[in-house]
Design an enzyme around this catalytic site. Structure first.
Site, PDB file in Angstrom:
ATOM      1  CG  HIS A  75      27.416 -10.547  33.350  1.00 17.06           C
ATOM      2  ND1 HIS A  75      27.069 -11.865  33.193  1.00 17.06           N
ATOM      3  CD2 HIS A  75      27.830 -10.146  32.117  1.00 17.06           C
ATOM      4  CE1 HIS A  75      27.274 -12.247  31.958  1.00 17.06           C
ATOM      5  NE2 HIS A  75      27.726 -11.214  31.268  1.00 17.06           N
ATOM      6  CB  SER A  85      26.272 -12.203  28.483  1.00 10.70           C
ATOM      7  OG  SER A  85      27.621 -12.588  28.549  1.00 10.70           O
ATOM      8  CG  ASP A  98      25.572 -13.846  35.570  1.00 12.59           C
ATOM      9  OD1 ASP A  98      25.274 -12.656  35.772  1.00 12.59           O
ATOM     10  OD2 ASP A  98      26.205 -14.232  34.567  1.00 12.59           O
TER      11      ASP A  98
END
Length: 500
Positions: free
Chosen positions: A139, A240, A169
């Site tokens: 992402h 992230s 992911d």
């Protein structure tokens, strides 16, 4: 020997031996506050103080990078419109409503149509190999026109995406550099709940930020293909893709998600286990994509009530609610209502275990399955197919209106029933079954309703109304009865408790 071992029984044993040697009894020398029946509480290991993360930062810090994403804007931006892209990406990622009035920190000039790359978001990553391979979240790079990787020594490189897998992911990107400091991959199986871990990333664009905490839980079920690591390490937008590091300086996960009601960190973070991420990245680096197995079933969890009523005992396995026509499962003989207990010899404790085991199986492999059906287990063999990006949903046609019958034992349960025609059985893919024309009283309380198709009752097949009545007449009318039924294309269990 640990302190816990030393704290139990040996001292008392020595005292008892001394007394017995003197011709007495061991109980005479026990302290007055203890007796032979008083349990000895184990002594916990002493705490030596809080850990020092400085050496870990020096060791792993040079391998953690900042990733900026850019996109080319071609539309005219209205002055003052839009929200901070970094926060908006966070809201989109975790399904959080965008706060009213969320605007940039400063006014945005009207530049008019432009082809220049505009800032889109920020994330983190870590170096896998000295020649410039970097792992991050899918992402983070999704939808970006350009990627800029900044190393801890402030060097910047344009990066290319080697491949990304949205289901897990995980993404791998490449920069044109050599002699980089790569991370050491750890063993997730050795990771224990309660041990200290550390994260390095770029929360809100603040590069090389270090946070620490403990492993709160393992194998959290927040996705079909990943059992996440839960921690209380402070993770925020921009973290992230950054590494989760154990006290040996090894990467054990990729920081990916948080649980939050406010948009900020609230004490619960989730990381992708590094063994799963490496498996995905190896496929990405080899073929540019990830292949997964599929057998073509829709599944659900087995409840305790259902497990007890059908004779399974413990609530385990994956309940098959539907089987796709012409799928590997259909060809193997799997039926709606089956409970898959094992796949390739591995136990299915919870329903989420099955898609992970099947997904990790190479397409074309012939696998064994153990299913529970009508009170007994049977072994099946299935040839695993490849999971496509999107699977078409197959819907069964609604059956025609039958002639209802309300009599006998079924009526006492609140059921009005009707046989299925040959055409309806073909449309539904069933060999037999009884349609519920109306459900009242106990049947309605159990969740049955008009249009459901009962295919088994009390672990006995119900090809028609006559057989269903015969099965009910053999049962104790005062005891609950389990019912396997179809609702549309899905199968499920209900337990009907007779009215009092």
């Amino acid at each position: 020997m640990t302190l816990r071992h030393l704290a139990r029984k040996p001292v008392l044993a020595v005292a008892a031996a001394a007394v017995l040697a003197a011709g007495g009894t061991a109980a005479l020398l026990l302290p007055q506050t203890l007796s032979a029946q008083t349990p000895v509480v184990p002594v916990a290991p002493s705490v030596r103080g809080l850990p020092d993360f400085t050496d870990l930062v020096d060791l792993v810090g040079p391998s953690v990078v900042n990733i900026r994403t850019l996109e080319r804007a071609t539309a005219r931006a209205e002055p003052g419109s839009g929200a901070d892209e970094q926060m908006l990406e966070f809201f989109r990622r975790f399904g959080i409503p965008v706060p009213p009035g969320a605007t940039p920190r400063g006014p945005r000039p009207d530049r008019g149509p432009s082809e220049e790359a505009q800032p889109r978001g920020v994330g983190s990553g870590f170096i896998l190999s000295a020649d410039g391979l970097i792992m991050t979240n899918a992402h983070v790079v999704d939808g970006a026109d350009e990627l800029i990787v900044t190393l801890p020594d402030k060097r910047e490189f344009k990066a290319t995406v080697v491949g990304a897998d949205k289901r897990t992911d995980v993404a791998v990107v490449k920069i044109d550099a050599t002699g980089l400091s790569a991370v050491k991959i750890g063993d997730v199986n050795r990771l224990r709940v309660g041990e200290w871990v550390m994260a390095i990333g770029s929360p809100f664009g603040l590069e090389n930020t270090v946070t620490a905490g403990i492993v709160s839980a393992k194998k959290r079920d927040t996705g079909d293909f990943l059992p996440f690591i839960q921690t209380d390490v402070a993770i925020n937008p921009g973290n992230s893709g950054g590494p989760l590091i154990n006290m040996r300086g090894e990467v054990v996960g990729i920081n990916s998600q948080i649980y939050s009601r406010s948009g900020g960190f609230q004490g619960i973070s989730f990381a992708i286990p590094i063994d799963e991420a490496v498996r995905v990245s190896d496929q990405i680096r080899t073929s540019g994509r990830v292949t997964r197995g599929r057998i073509g079933v829709q599944i659900d969890q087995v409840s305790k009530e259902v497990a007890e009523s059908i004779g399974l005992g413990q609530p385990k396995g994956a309940l098959v609610r539907g089987v796709e026509p012409n799928s590997p499962a259909a060809k193997a003989g799997v039926e709606p209502g089956d409970i898959i207990l094992k796949f390739d010899g591995k136990e299915i404790d919870k329903s989420v275990d099955l898609p992970r085991l099947v997904g990790n199986t190479k397409p074309g492999n012939k696998s064994s399955m153990t299913v529970f059906r009508r009170g007994s287990q049977r072994d099946l063999s299935v040839t695993v197919a490849e999971l496509e990006p999107e699977q078409a949903q197959v819907r069964a046609a609604a059956p025609e209106a039958p002639k209802p019958q309300a009599a006998g034992a079924a009526k006492a349960l609140g059921l009005t029933l009707a046989d299925l025609s040959a055409a309806q059985k073909k449309e539904l893919g069933l060999k037999g079954g009884v349609r519920v024309a109306a459900a009242e009283g106990p049947a309605a309380r159990a969740g049955l309703r008009e249009g459901d198709v009962i295919v088994a009752i009390a672990n006995a097949d119900t090809p028609d109304v006559k057989e269903l009545e015969a099965a009910l007449n053999r049962l104790d009318k005062a005891r609950p009865v389990n019912v396997l039924f179809r609702r549309g294309e899905w199968a499920q269990y209900a337990v009907i408790r007779p009215g009092r």
